[in-house]
Design a protein around this motif. Structure first.
Motif, PDB file in Angstrom:
ATOM      1  N   HIS A 445       0.800  -1.223   0.000  1.00 30.50           N
ATOM      2  CA  HIS A 445       0.000   0.000   0.000  1.00 30.50           C
ATOM      3  C   HIS A 445       0.839   1.282   0.000  1.00 30.50           C
ATOM      4  CE1 HIS A 445      -3.730  -2.190   0.635  1.00 30.50           C
ATOM      5  NE2 HIS A 445      -3.096  -2.910   1.560  1.00 30.50           N
ATOM      6  N   ILE A 446       2.163   1.154   0.187  1.00 31.58           N
ATOM      7  CA  ILE A 446       3.037   2.325   0.237  1.00 31.58           C
ATOM      8  C   ILE A 446       4.127   2.172  -0.816  1.00 31.58           C
ATOM      9  CG2 ILE A 446       4.577   3.722   1.671  1.00 31.58           C
ATOM     10  CD1 ILE A 446       3.240   2.500   4.121  1.00 31.58           C
ATOM     11  N   VAL A 447       4.406   3.248  -1.528  1.00 36.67           N
ATOM     12  CA  VAL A 447       5.516   3.253  -2.466  1.00 36.67           C
ATOM     13  C   VAL A 447       6.396   4.456  -2.136  1.00 36.67           C
ATOM     14  CG1 VAL A 447       4.270   4.606  -4.215  1.00 36.67           C
ATOM     15  CG2 VAL A 447       6.207   3.192  -4.908  1.00 36.67           C
ATOM     16  N   ALA A 448       7.708   4.244  -2.177  1.00 35.05           N
ATOM     17  CA  ALA A 448       8.666   5.308  -1.863  1.00 35.05           C
ATOM     18  C   ALA A 448       9.469   5.657  -3.109  1.00 35.05           C
ATOM     19  CB  ALA A 448       9.602   4.870  -0.741  1.00 35.05           C
ATOM     20  N   TYR A 449       9.625   6.953  -3.337  1.00 29.36           N
ATOM     21  CA  TYR A 449      10.433   7.448  -4.452  1.00 29.36           C
ATOM     22  C   TYR A 449      11.533   8.349  -3.896  1.00 29.36           C
ATOM     23  CZ  TYR A 449       6.873   5.877  -7.774  1.00 29.36           C
ATOM     24  OH  TYR A 449       6.011   5.115  -8.512  1.00 29.36           O
ATOM     25  N   ARG A 450      12.709   8.246  -4.501  1.00 29.76           N
ATOM     26  CA  ARG A 450      13.814   9.122  -4.122  1.00 29.76           C
ATOM     27  C   ARG A 450      14.095  10.087  -5.273  1.00 29.76           C
ATOM     28  NH1 ARG A 450      18.440   5.788  -2.413  1.00 29.76           N
ATOM     29  NH2 ARG A 450      18.831   5.500  -4.655  1.00 29.76           N
ATOM     30  N   ILE A 451      14.151  11.376  -4.931  1.00 28.85           N
ATOM     31  CA  ILE A 451      14.470  12.403  -5.922  1.00 28.85           C
ATOM     32  C   ILE A 451      15.949  12.746  -5.798  1.00 28.85           C
ATOM     33  CG2 ILE A 451      13.936  14.713  -6.774  1.00 28.85           C
ATOM     34  CD1 ILE A 451      11.209  14.489  -5.440  1.00 28.85           C
ATOM     35  N   ASP A 452      16.679  12.569  -6.879  1.00 20.89           N
ATOM     36  CA  ASP A 452      18.109  12.896  -6.908  1.00 20.89           C
ATOM     37  C   ASP A 452      18.348  14.080  -7.839  1.00 20.89           C
ATOM     38  OD1 ASP A 452      18.865  10.963  -5.181  1.00 20.89           O
ATOM     39  OD2 ASP A 452      19.513   9.523  -6.685  1.00 20.89           O
ATOM     40  N   GLY A 453      19.216  14.999  -7.408  1.00 22.26           N
ATOM     41  CA  GLY A 453      19.625  16.088  -8.271  1.00 22.26           C
ATOM     42  C   GLY A 453      18.780  17.337  -8.115  1.00 22.26           C
ATOM     43  N   PRO A 454      18.864  18.250  -9.082  1.00 25.76           N
ATOM     44  CA  PRO A 454      18.171  19.537  -8.969  1.00 25.76           C
ATOM     45  C   PRO A 454      16.689  19.415  -9.327  1.00 25.76           C
ATOM     46  CG  PRO A 454      19.388  19.450 -11.031  1.00 25.76           C
ATOM     47  CD  PRO A 454      19.711  18.178 -10.298  1.00 25.76           C
ATOM     48  N   LEU A 455      15.859  20.072  -8.561  1.00 32.90           N
ATOM     49  CA  LEU A 455      14.419  20.126  -8.814  1.00 32.90           C
ATOM     50  C   LEU A 455      14.108  21.561  -9.227  1.00 32.90           C
ATOM     51  CD1 LEU A 455      11.805  18.469  -8.689  1.00 32.90           C
ATOM     52  CD2 LEU A 455      11.525  19.202  -6.321  1.00 32.90           C
ATOM     53  N   PHE A 456      14.335  21.867 -10.527  1.00 34.10           N
ATOM     54  CA  PHE A 456      14.171  23.248 -10.979  1.00 34.10           C
ATOM     55  C   PHE A 456      13.430  23.263 -12.310  1.00 34.10           C
ATOM     56  CE2 PHE A 456      17.515  21.755 -13.435  1.00 34.10           C
ATOM     57  CZ  PHE A 456      18.089  22.705 -14.273  1.00 34.10           C
ATOM     58  N   PHE A 457      13.234  24.452 -12.859  1.00 34.79           N
ATOM     59  CA  PHE A 457      12.312  24.626 -13.977  1.00 34.79           C
ATOM     60  C   PHE A 457      12.635  23.752 -15.176  1.00 34.79           C
ATOM     61  CE2 PHE A 457      15.752  27.500 -14.949  1.00 34.79           C
ATOM     62  CZ  PHE A 457      15.850  27.474 -16.331  1.00 34.79           C
ATOM     63  N   ALA A 458      13.919  23.467 -15.404  1.00 37.71           N
ATOM     64  CA  ALA A 458      14.292  22.692 -16.587  1.00 37.71           C
ATOM     65  C   ALA A 458      14.135  21.192 -16.376  1.00 37.71           C
ATOM     66  CB  ALA A 458      15.745  23.002 -16.963  1.00 37.71           C
ATOM     67  N   ALA A 459      13.878  20.764 -15.144  1.00 40.16           N
ATOM     68  CA  ALA A 459      13.818  19.323 -14.876  1.00 40.16           C
ATOM     69  C   ALA A 459      12.522  18.876 -14.234  1.00 40.16           C
ATOM     70  CB  ALA A 459      14.999  18.925 -13.981  1.00 40.16           C
ATOM     71  N   ALA A 460      11.849  19.764 -13.495  1.00 38.55           N
ATOM     72  CA  ALA A 460      10.712  19.343 -12.661  1.00 38.55           C
ATOM     73  C   ALA A 460       9.604  18.686 -13.470  1.00 38.55           C
ATOM     74  CB  ALA A 460      10.172  20.536 -11.882  1.00 38.55           C
ATOM     75  N   HIS A 461       9.171  19.302 -14.565  1.00 37.86           N
ATOM     76  CA  HIS A 461       8.059  18.764 -15.326  1.00 37.86           C
ATOM     77  C   HIS A 461       8.387  17.401 -15.927  1.00 37.86           C
ATOM     78  CE1 HIS A 461       7.064  23.075 -15.223  1.00 37.86           C
ATOM     79  NE2 HIS A 461       5.811  22.680 -15.304  1.00 37.86           N
ATOM     80  N   ARG A 462       9.678  17.170 -16.204  1.00 30.46           N
ATOM     81  CA  ARG A 462      10.059  15.955 -16.905  1.00 30.46           C
ATOM     82  C   ARG A 462       9.694  14.688 -16.146  1.00 30.46           C
ATOM     83  NH1 ARG A 462      14.759  13.039 -16.883  1.00 30.46           N
ATOM     84  NH2 ARG A 462      15.807  14.614 -15.628  1.00 30.46           N
ATOM     85  N   PHE A 463       9.857  14.710 -14.824  1.00 29.19           N
ATOM     86  CA  PHE A 463       9.612  13.459 -14.102  1.00 29.19           C
ATOM     87  C   PHE A 463       8.579  13.565 -12.987  1.00 29.19           C
ATOM     88  CE2 PHE A 463      13.336  15.399 -12.090  1.00 29.19           C
ATOM     89  CZ  PHE A 463      12.936  15.455 -10.775  1.00 29.19           C
TER      90      PHE A 463
END
Length: 577
Positions: A445-463
């Motif tokens: 019932h639980i899923v975990a995701y790890r975000i690596d790297g920059p979370l900014f305008f050029a990358a956020a929408h992609r993933f």
């Protein structure tokens, strides 16, 4: 206001020469004298040629080399820099001459000098080091092509047609030559260029440029070759300083060209000073002082009829290679040129224009570093693209647009490369103290995701938007301890994803948000969305326990005994990822 003026005064004082400069001059004056004489011999044909190419005449090139060369030597930030008229600046000046006339060029130079002094006071010199190498290489390649094309009319011995587009002017010159060939001019241009290029490989320390020009002049006079058009009459000395060219009403229309000239002067001068540092041991230029010196040089040169000046890479390299130790060498170079202006103007006036064209053709060829171009082409596709784009823009548009286009392209490609480093990956849940049965139920019932790297305008929408499509789970845990940076766009996309998942009945919890990233998340309301329902945790084990508690509340795990997660520090969580 007193404080502001006081600060400006203090900065100006810091930019002036000091005792250390005098001490450097006293170290080895004999070597500086020899280096200065050598550079003057090399600089003479270049100053004449660039003066002619600019449209203001050979006398303007000489005045620039003398006045700007002396002031930049005294007040500049490099002990080894040699300043004067350059090919890159000539490329910018040609269209200004065509549109505004000689007076407009002098006004632009004066305005650019004031801008350079202002940049020095604002300590802007350090920012020039951020220009990427492919932009510089493409810029240099484009300039070399433009300089060579500018010399086609004089090399062919035909009149130069009106216009500022070098491709058009060169084509018109070829058509004119086809109608009435002048093989004498062609022979002089090619011979001088060949002597310079071959001689530089054979004996690099010998100034073949001046020897070739002298030989061409002697042949012209002895053989009486009328087809080899000379420079023409030169004044025996510098004109008296004057501001008669200045038209206050034209300052507004000349602002954009002045900005372009100031930008080019700053870029080329600091690049040349950096090259000089790299050729020596223990030398390091002061970028702000260099801008200040170039600013004073460009303020003074127009008063004597000179064109805008910059640091000259070729002459600076000769200065270093011939053993210069201090700014005395570049000052002697200016003094020697002044003596030539006063004592030998009648002789200099007889130099054929075709011979000067040969000097500049050879200079353009020597500007192209084949090894550097190959290295850039092999480095990455992005570097090769930036180099080609900048070179083509230099040739088709102008230098300032070329640098802007190169910088924009380099920035866009760099952002793309950084954005590719950001990734989102599903990670297994930490088992902690849970039993195998309970862990299996949690994983269901639980899923975990790890975000690596920059979370900014050029990358956020992609993933991040992929998260909105997650199904068949009750809770999503976002592990954010490895997020390197967050901007407003990344925070907004994250908030949008959480809201979409919440509307589908999926709870989003986070762990490991860094202190430095909390402000941007809070500014867009993302933290508030988590705080209202207590869904932000310092560590992943705490987030898992929070998810377990939520599932117990929904009845999913009511049959299992309560658990207490192990306390884990935030530092340990960030280390574990």
């Amino acid at each position: 206001m007193r404080i502001s003026f006081g600060r400006v005064g203090a900065r100006l004082t810091a930019l002036l020469p000091d005792r250390s400069d005098l001490a450097e001059i006293r170290r080895d004056p004999r070597r500086d004298l020899l280096a200065g004489l050598t550079v003057a011999i090399v600089a003479l044909p270049l100053a004449l040629g660039f003066g002619v190419s600019s449209g203001l005449g050979a006398e303007a090139g000489l005045a620039t080399a003398v006045v700007a060369g002396a002031l930049a030597a005294v007040f500049g930030g490099s002990n080894l820099q040699v300043s004067g008229p350059t090919g890159a600046m000539t490329v910018v000046l040609v269209p200004i001459v065509a549109e505004y006339g000689p007076g407009g060029v002098l006004t632009v130079g004066l305005m650019a000098g004031v801008m350079l002094v202002a940049l020095a006071v604002l300590r802007a010199g350090k920012y020039m080091r951020y220009v990427p190498a492919p932009v510089v290489e493409g810029f240099t390649l484009g300039i070399a092509c433009v300089i060579a094309l500018q010399q086609i009319p004089n090399a062919l011995g035909v009149p130069k047609s009106e216009g500022d587009r070098v491709l058009v002017v060169a084509w018109n010159a070829l058509e004119e030559f086809a109608k009435s060939p002048n093989w004498t001019a062609v022979a002089f241009a090619l011979s001088v260029a060949a002597v310079m290029l071959i001689g530089a490989r054979w004996r690099p320390t010998i100034p073949f440029s001046i020897l070739a020009v002298i030989a061409a002049t002697v042949v012209t006079q002895v053989a009486g070759l009328d087809a080899a058009k000379p420079i023409g009459d030169l004044p025996s000395g510098l004109p008296a300083p004057s501001l008669s060219f200045l038209d206050p009403g034209a300052l507004g229309s000349l602002l954009a060209p002045a900005v372009a000239v100031a930008a080019l002067a700053a870029l080329e001068s600091l690049l040349s000073a950096s090259v000089a540092d790299g050729m020596t041991v223990g030398q390091k230029h002061d970028p702000d002082r260099e801008l200040f010196g170039q600013g004073l040089a460009n303020i003074a040169a127009p008063l004597f009829g000179g064109v805008p000046a910059t640091g000259a890479i070729a002459r600076t390299a000769v200065n270093v290679r011939t053993g210069a130790r201090s700014r005395l060498a570049s000052l002697i170079h200016a003094v020697v040129l002044a003596v030539i202006v006063f004592a030998a103007a009648p002789l200099v006036s007889k130099i054929p224009l075709a011979a000067l064209a040969g000097v500049l053709l050879a200079t353009a060829i020597r500007m192209i570093e084949v090894g550097s171009l190959k290295a850039m082409a092999k480095a990455t596709r992005a570097d090769a693209l930036i180099l080609v784009l900048t070179a083509v823009a230099t040739l088709a548009l102008d230098l300032v647009y070329a640098v802007i286009i190169g910088l924009v392209a380099a920035g866009a490609l760099a952002l793309h490369a950084v954005a590719k480093q950001a990734r989102l990956e599903e990670v297994p849940l930490d088992r902690g103290d849970h039993s195998a049965e309970e862990h299996a139920l949690l994983a269901e019932h639980i899923v975990a995701y790890r975000i690596d790297g920059p979370l900014f305008f050029a990358a956020a929408h992609r993933f991040l938007l992929e998260l909105a499509e997650v199904a068949d789970v009750r809770v999503i845990i976002l592990r954010m301890s490895r997020v390197t940076t967050i901007d407003a766009t990344g925070a907004l996309v994250l908030k949008d994803v959480m809201e979409k998942l919440n509307r589908r009945g999926i709870v989003v919890m986070t762990s490991g948000i860094r202190p430095g990233q909390r402000q941007v998340l809070d500014s867009v309301g993302a933290l508030e969305l988590l705080r209202l329902k207590g869904r932000e945790y310092a560590t992943t084990p705490e987030a898992i326990q929070g998810a377990r508690t939520y599932l117990e509340g929904t009845g999913v795990m009511r049959s299992l005994p309560a658990q207490t997660s192990r306390p884990v520090s935030e530092e340990a969580e960030q280390t574990a990822g």
